[in-house]
Design a protein around this motif. Structure first.
Motif, mmCIF file in Angstrom:
data_model
loop_
_atom_site.group_PDB
_atom_site.id
_atom_site.type_symbol
_atom_site.label_atom_id
_atom_site.label_comp_id
_atom_site.label_asym_id
_atom_site.label_seq_id
_atom_site.Cartn_x
_atom_site.Cartn_y
_atom_site.Cartn_z
ATOM 1 N N TYR A 120 42.193 36.618 82.699
ATOM 2 C CA TYR A 120 40.962 36.418 83.458
ATOM 3 C C TYR A 120 41.198 36.726 84.932
ATOM 4 N N LEU A 121 40.196 37.346 85.549
ATOM 5 C CA LEU A 121 40.286 37.642 86.970
ATOM 6 C C LEU A 121 40.285 36.352 87.778
ATOM 7 N N GLU A 122 40.783 36.441 89.008
ATOM 8 C CA GLU A 122 40.717 35.297 89.910
ATOM 9 C C GLU A 122 39.248 34.925 90.127
ATOM 10 N N LEU A 123 38.954 33.631 90.083
ATOM 11 C CA LEU A 123 37.584 33.089 90.180
ATOM 12 C C LEU A 123 36.725 33.529 88.997
ATOM 13 N N GLY A 124 37.367 34.012 87.939
ATOM 14 C CA GLY A 124 36.589 34.512 86.813
ATOM 15 C C GLY A 124 37.046 33.955 85.489
ATOM 16 N N ASN A 125 37.359 32.679 85.429
ATOM 17 C CA ASN A 125 37.808 32.072 84.180
ATOM 18 C C ASN A 125 36.708 32.081 83.126
ATOM 19 N N GLU A 126 37.089 31.633 81.945
ATOM 20 C CA GLU A 126 36.111 31.577 80.851
ATOM 21 C C GLU A 126 34.980 30.622 81.213
ATOM 22 N N PHE A 127 33.761 31.104 81.020
ATOM 23 C CA PHE A 127 32.561 30.320 81.332
ATOM 24 C C PHE A 127 31.607 30.500 80.162
ATOM 25 N N ILE A 128 31.448 29.467 79.364
ATOM 26 C CA ILE A 128 30.689 29.575 78.106
ATOM 27 C C ILE A 128 29.204 29.770 78.403
ATOM 28 N N LEU A 129 28.639 30.809 77.827
ATOM 29 C CA LEU A 129 27.224 31.129 77.996
ATOM 30 C C LEU A 129 26.554 31.191 76.633
ATOM 31 N N GLU A 130 25.388 30.571 76.531
ATOM 32 C CA GLU A 130 24.636 30.573 75.280
ATOM 33 C C GLU A 130 23.172 30.895 75.556
ATOM 34 N N THR A 131 22.546 31.585 74.612
ATOM 35 C CA THR A 131 21.120 31.890 74.741
ATOM 36 C C THR A 131 20.315 30.592 74.725
ATOM 37 N N ASN A 132 19.384 30.469 75.673
ATOM 38 C CA ASN A 132 18.589 29.248 75.772
ATOM 39 C C ASN A 132 17.117 29.619 75.889
ATOM 40 N N GLU A 133 16.313 29.180 74.908
ATOM 41 C CA GLU A 133 14.897 29.536 74.891
ATOM 42 C C GLU A 133 14.151 28.962 76.078
ATOM 43 N N HIS A 134 14.578 27.787 76.552
ATOM 44 C CA HIS A 134 13.896 27.166 77.690
ATOM 45 C C HIS A 134 14.016 28.035 78.941
ATOM 46 N N PHE A 135 15.109 28.780 79.035
ATOM 47 C CA PHE A 135 15.329 29.675 80.168
ATOM 48 C C PHE A 135 15.107 31.130 79.743
ATOM 49 N N ASN A 136 14.024 31.284 78.984
ATOM 50 C CA ASN A 136 13.567 32.616 78.573
ATOM 51 C C ASN A 136 14.640 33.442 77.869
ATOM 52 N N ASN A 137 15.387 32.759 77.017
ATOM 53 C CA ASN A 137 16.399 33.419 76.185
ATOM 54 C C ASN A 137 17.502 34.100 76.992
ATOM 55 N N LEU A 138 17.684 33.681 78.232
ATOM 56 C CA LEU A 138 18.809 34.175 79.020
ATOM 57 C C LEU A 138 20.068 33.435 78.597
ATOM 58 N N MET A 139 21.223 34.052 78.842
ATOM 59 C CA MET A 139 22.515 33.432 78.545
ATOM 60 C C MET A 139 22.869 32.486 79.691
ATOM 61 N N VAL A 140 22.946 31.188 79.397
ATOM 62 C CA VAL A 140 23.189 30.203 80.455
ATOM 63 C C VAL A 140 24.198 29.168 79.979
ATOM 64 N N ASN A 141 24.669 28.371 80.948
ATOM 65 C CA ASN A 141 25.552 27.241 80.664
ATOM 66 C C ASN A 141 24.880 25.997 81.237
ATOM 67 N N THR A 142 24.377 25.127 80.364
ATOM 68 C CA THR A 142 23.613 23.965 80.827
ATOM 69 C C THR A 142 24.497 22.766 81.173
ATOM 70 N N THR A 143 25.807 22.947 81.142
ATOM 71 C CA THR A 143 26.704 21.847 81.524
ATOM 72 C C THR A 143 27.289 22.043 82.916
ATOM 73 N N LEU A 144 27.199 23.277 83.434
ATOM 74 C CA LEU A 144 27.812 23.573 84.734
ATOM 75 C C LEU A 144 26.943 24.539 85.532
ATOM 76 N N SER A 145 27.087 24.462 86.857
ATOM 77 C CA SER A 145 26.528 25.486 87.743
ATOM 78 C C SER A 145 27.637 26.464 88.093
ATOM 79 N N ASN A 146 27.257 27.588 88.685
ATOM 80 C CA ASN A 146 28.281 28.481 89.223
ATOM 81 C C ASN A 146 27.810 29.083 90.541
ATOM 82 N N ILE A 147 28.684 29.904 91.163
ATOM 83 C CA ILE A 147 28.491 30.326 92.548
ATOM 84 C C ILE A 147 28.239 31.831 92.634
ATOM 85 N N GLN A 148 27.198 32.176 93.364
ATOM 86 C CA GLN A 148 26.914 33.579 93.663
ATOM 87 C C GLN A 148 27.071 33.798 95.160
ATOM 88 N N LEU A 149 27.654 34.938 95.525
ATOM 89 C CA LEU A 149 27.785 35.303 96.932
ATOM 90 C C LEU A 149 27.334 36.743 97.122
#
Length: 1088
Positions: free
Chosen positions: A132-161
């Protein structure tokens, strides 16, 4: 009376003028129309089952109640429910603010902090060694209908820059580490309120913490351009309303790259403004110029329209002459003073943004006269270029007027330096610890737009600022960032159930500035080629531009003022993409939504639209009749809440209602009133299933072509029956989501239901599709026929349902040819005119047209769905002249028109070698500038955003090339038959000849039979077209419209100054601090 007089005149003129010309016998045409009407009525009544359904509702009339809807009570109830929903969002945001400020209070800055976090771009990415790249560890993503079937992780947030922010900068690492405390709050908020969507924290240092976590993908250039600090929710929460005058130097010394940087600085400044702000731009050299002369001496609202207009004008600025800034500053101070004293503008912060490459004059007298000692206007100065000779002067201007100074050397410096002024304006609010709650205007989520998540496209955001509470930095007023949460506007409108609003009713929302937040007639997208794109002004559409019948703006004024009341208007409602129009009397009910800047309106059509039908039936009987494979419910309506509990999300509304009634799921929440209506309708309409089945079994060959029978009730229940196999259907989209006009949606009832409701009971409405560009050039193959089923109780009449059939157009054409032909052995004795008569004769033209002038049947099948005026201008002109049809003018204030393109002759470059040489030189120079911008050695210490510079240039070029459409106002005609004139005939003077025609109403329908002479050439008459025309305004009117200041309600809070504010913190650092790793990263991105 007028129609009768016209008819007598027509008959008299016909008798006097025909002379030797052979007549078209009116009795023959009448006979054809009556025969056609009788046969088609018998056929569609039989196969639709309309008489049976009318009888079934008649049978239950003694058990029915018809109640009149109290519009004011309804709008208040909806408003209270919306307020409750929005309050829950506010409470979630408040919990995030408290957690963030406490975390900051407990955190000590550590310049050497090392910390691994989930970077939204790098997550789940591996190198060539499968690590895994630095700052790029495994981050589990699952399709979620509540979020318009986007792949999300409802247990954690993450960072965009954004690309120009180094992901391991100490400020970033400390901020990310501190904000980890928000993770459990995000999760807990979502647990408490499962209707929450995105929650986030936008840091003043540039990182964006988003929950649920997602994978962020760079654009095609490998750039992440999204910067949370540029977003409307961030800027509105961080500052109070502001009046801004941008003063830009366009003297000769600003030529070249400096002017490019100055233009980009202005554009970036404009992007930090919103609809609660006011702005103007003054350019100066030897003279003072308002870049928009229409805005001379005033400030204009910084809505999207005005901001984009300013950007276009800024792009045209050219540097020349000598710069004298004093006059420009005096002009800016005068504007701000006049608006302040007149109680106009934002009535809060006021500032002047000075953009220049040098300052040598003596400014003290100007400030003494116009700004000192109170310093009500802050001065922000932007020194353009690397020259530092004038730095002290330019800095002194800012520091002496409670502002901030920055130097901008490259395009990459612009973003960070512009944002500094927001930190200064936020100081008073931060020092005072005022956590104002802000709600944004409607906006479009670009990420969701790209993912085609259309149902969550338009949203509003609730946001609050986050402050540092540390005593040692109190006077600095440190803004840590902004937290926010999105609210899809469709979720709000779900609280105004469609079934309570009737056939033509709707609910809408607008802001304190009069802009539409949500409205069924708001069209935020337009088609460019095959792609849907957001309109430039999609979120600054004024209420008066949608409800344009409110010409005196009585409704708009009352709603902006937050009043509660009602208003009645006669309105023209365009349907079928504006091709047809309904005339309604509508009652408007309105009130405010407490603790928000929004107002709610509810519209009910007078008459049947304000009645609600209430019937009783047992649950057992209703449930039995619901369980039929060809029965559906409106899936966009909320019979039961299925979008909160994950176990319910896979249920459609019919499945949810069934489980609710059977007691299989005690956790299901359902609208019991609506469910009861559905049960009643299911019982009353159930006999149609057996009736249609029997018809299908005994269907005769002559009726082959009738494909679908259908019905829909006010409760959104639909039954359908196919008389042919699904694979043989001519229109497979009908009654499916792909053809939204044919089904019940959140915004409207089906078109066939709406049109039938406005026609006399027992009368069938024939409808042929009227698309301008049918697929494959083929004209419609089907016709939809429907009628309304009404119920009367105690003198009140309500529309209970609509029922109809869809069949091949060839079925009607066969009847047409059969009834419009007299055999050769016809007894023509006593017939005055042509006999025997047949529409097959070359001397005759025959049409069946609908009540809006569209051809349903003609000799040429390709004419079906075409407007009569396009085919025969003489005939349509005469129908209009005689009052048989009337033209109605409609308006579209959300139209998009082609830009006039004034191109130079292509021969010029071929014939003029000098011009060709200059063009080549210009091309080489522009590419050299771009090269230097990307690879200048100066960027090693001055900038880390070469990718952004490249993106900026490429985007600008692309924008100019493809920007073919622009917002405009249009007017367009619609045509309506005057039902009082049921028969007519006359002559059309066509120069050398006369053309006779006969018209007769087809009984029990909205059709007219037209028979005319084809031997007379009437091409002297131009076609009558349905094309929309742009409303052109002359320069004076256009200027007045641009300058006009519509009524608006200002935000209640204002934080302009604070006594403890440290005004000596006024800037002085040249350029941006960068790092070698970030530099190489940016260069790598730019080289992709």
């Amino acid at each position: 009376m007028w129609g009768s007089f016209t008819l007598l005149w027509i008959l008299h003129a016909g008798c006097a003028a025909l002379g030797a010309q052979k007549r078209i016998p009116t009795d023959t045409v009448k006979g054809w129309a009556d025969t056609f009407g009788g046969e088609t009525y018998s056929m569609v009544a039989k196969y639709s089952g309309s008489l049976l359904l009318q009888k079934k509702y008649k049978d239950v009339e003694p058990t029915l109640r018809i109640e009149e809807v109290d519009g004011l009570e309804l709008v208040r109830k909806f408003s209270e429910e919306m307020e409750s929903m929005l309050r829950r969002k506010v409470e979630a945001v408040q919990r995030l603010v408290e957690a963030a400020e406490e975390a900051d209070l407990d955190h000590e800055f550590n310049a050497s902090l090392e910390f691994e976090y989930y970077n939204s771009v790098r997550i789940n990415e591996k190198d060539e060694n499968n690590n895994y790249l630095e700052l790029g560890n495994e981050f589990i993503l699952e399709t979620n209908e509540h979020f318009n079937n986007l792949m999300v992780n409802t247990t954690l947030s993450n960072i965009q820059l954004p690309t120009n922010v180094y992901n391991k900068d100490p400020d970033i690492l400390n901020g990310v580490y501190m904000s980890e405390a928000l993770n459990p709050i995000f999760v807990d908020n979502f647990r408490r309120d499962p209707t929450l969507t995105w929650q986030y924290f936008g840091s003043s240092t540039g990182f964006f913490r988003l929950y649920p976590g997602i994978k962020w993908v760079p654009d095609e250039n490998g750039v992440i351009s999204f910067d949370c600090r540029n977003r409307g929710w961030y800027i509105q929460a961080a500052t109070s309303p502001k009046d801004i005058v941008i003063v830009v130097d366009i003297s000769g010394s600003m030529k070249g790259l400096r002017m490019t940087i100055a233009k980009h600085t202005i554009s970036t400044l404009l992007d930090t403004l919103g609809e609660n702000d006011f702005v103007n731009i003054i350019a100066y050299n030897d003279y003072v110029h308002y870049i928009e002369p229409c805005f001379k001496g005033i400030l204009v609202q910084a809505d999207r329209d005005n901001r984009e207009h300013f950007k276009q004008l800024v792009d045209e600025l050219q540097a020349k002459g000598v710069g004298t800034v004093n006059k420009a500053l005096i002009e800016a101070f005068k504007i701000l003073k006049e608006f302040r004293e007149a109680g106009q503008g934002g009535l809060c912060n006021q500032a002047i943004m000075l953009i220049t490459d040098g300052a040598v004059e003596d400014y003290e007298p100007v400030f003494e006269k116009y700004n000192w000692p109170d310093r009500k206007v802050r001065m922000f100065t932007y020194l353009i270029g690397r020259e530092v000779t004038f730095a002290e002067n330019v800095k002194w201007i800012a520091c002496s007027n409670k502002g901030y100074y920055t130097q901008i050397s490259t395009l990459a410096d612009v973003q960070e330096n512009v944002m500094e002024y927001l930190h200064v304006l936020s100081r008073p609010m931060v020092i005072n610890h005022d956590h104002d709650i802000i709600w944004t205007e409607a906006y479009m989520d670009s990420a969701l737009f790209a993912s085609q998540a259309q149902s969550l496209l338009l949203m509003t955001t609730v946001a609050m600022p986050v402050f540092s509470k540390k005593n040692e930095t109190r006077s600095e007023g440190i803004l840590l960032g902004v937290v926010g949460s999105d609210v899809p506007l469709r979720e709000l409108l779900k609280l105004a159930p469609r079934y309570k609003l009737g056939v033509h009713g709707y609910a809408f929302l607008n802001t304190n500035n009069g802009y539409i937040l949500s409205h069924p007639d708001l069209r935020p997208l337009y088609k460019e080629g095959k792609k849907l794109r957001p309109k430039p002004n999609y979120n600054s559409v004024d209420l008066s531009e949608v409800e344009w019948e409110d010409r005196d703006e009585i409704l708009r004024t009352a709603m902006i003022n937050g009043e509660t009341g009602s208003l009645t208007m006669e309105v023209k409602v365009p349907v079928d993409k504006g091709k047809r129009v309904l005339f309604l009397t509508s009652d408007y009910f309105y009130t405010d939504i407490s603790d928000t800047p929004f107002s709610l309106g509810v519209v009910l059509s007078r008459g049947h639209g304000e009645y609600i039908l209430i019937g009783n039936t047992s649950m057992e009987e209703g449930l039995h009749d619901l369980l039929h494979p060809d029965l559906t419910l409106a899936n966009e309506w909320i019979y039961c809440i299925t979008d909160i509990d994950p176990a319910h999300r896979k249920l459609n509304q019919l499945q949810a209602v069934t489980r609710f009634l059977m007691g299989e799921d005690p956790d299901l929440e359902c609208d019991e009133e609506l469910v009861q209506e559905v049960l009643f309708d299911a019982v009353v309409t159930a006999p149609l299933e057996a009736y249609w089945t029997q018809l299908a079994l005994n269907m005769s060959g002559q009726d082959e072509g009738i494909e679908v029978a259908f019905l829909g009730t006010r409760a959104g229940l639909m039954r359908t029956n196919l008389f042919v196999g699904p694979e043989r259907l001519s229109n497979k989209k009908f009654l499916h989501y792909e053809e939204k006009e044919s089904i019940f949606t959140m915004d409207h009832f089906p078109l066939w239901y709406r049109r039938a409701a406005e026609h006399p009971a027992g009368s069938f409405v024939f409808h042929v599709p009227t698309d301008d560009s049918p697929e494959g050039g083929q004209r419609p193959e089907v016709v939809t026929v429907s009628t309304a089923i009404s119920v009367s109780v105690d003198g009140k009449t309500a529309i209970a349902a609509a029922i109809g059939v869809q069949m091949k157009l060839s079925v009607l054409q066969d009847i047409f040819w059969r009834v419009t032909r007299q055999p050769n052995d016809t007894d023509c004795g006593g017939v005055d005119g042509l006999c025997p008569l047949s529409c097959e004769d070359e001397t005759l033209v025959c049409y069946f047209i609908d009540n809006n002038g569209f051809i349903v049947i003609a000799k040429d099948p390709d004419k079906a769905g075409v407007f009569l005026g396009e085919v025969d201008g003489s005939l349509m002109t005469q129908l209009l002249h005689m009052g048989i049809f009337r033209q109605v003018t409609l308006y579209d204030y959300q139209a998009m028109c082609k830009l006039p393109y004034n191109h130079h002759s292509g021969a010029r470059s071929l014939l003029n070698p000098l011009f060709a040489l200059m063009s080549a030189a210009q091309w080489l120079l522009s590419n050299l500038v771009l090269f230097l911008l990307e690879f200048s050695f100066c960027s090693f210490w001055a900038s880390d955003n070469t990718a952004e510079a490249k993106s900026f240039f490429h985007h600008s070029h692309k924008h100019k090339k493809q920007d073919m459409l622009q917002p405009c106002d249009t007017e367009y005609p619609a045509f309506v038959h005057e039902t009082s004139i049921q028969e007519a005939n006359g002559l059309i003077e066509c120069g050398d000849c006369q053309k006779m025609f006969v018209m007769h109403q087809v009984s029990y329908s909205n059709l007219l039979l037209l028979v005319s002479d084809s031997t007379c050439d009437c091409s002297v008459f131009p076609p009558v077209l349905l094309q929309a025309k742009e409303v052109k305004y002359n320069a004076s009117v256009k200027c007045d419209r641009m300058r006009s200041q519509k009524l608006r309600r200002r935000p209640e809070s204002c934080h302009a100054f604070h006594a403890e504010e440290n005004a000596q913190d006024c800037g002085g650092v040249s350029g941006l601090s960068s790092s070698v790793p970030l530099l190489f990263g940016a260069l790598a991105v730019s080289l992709r």
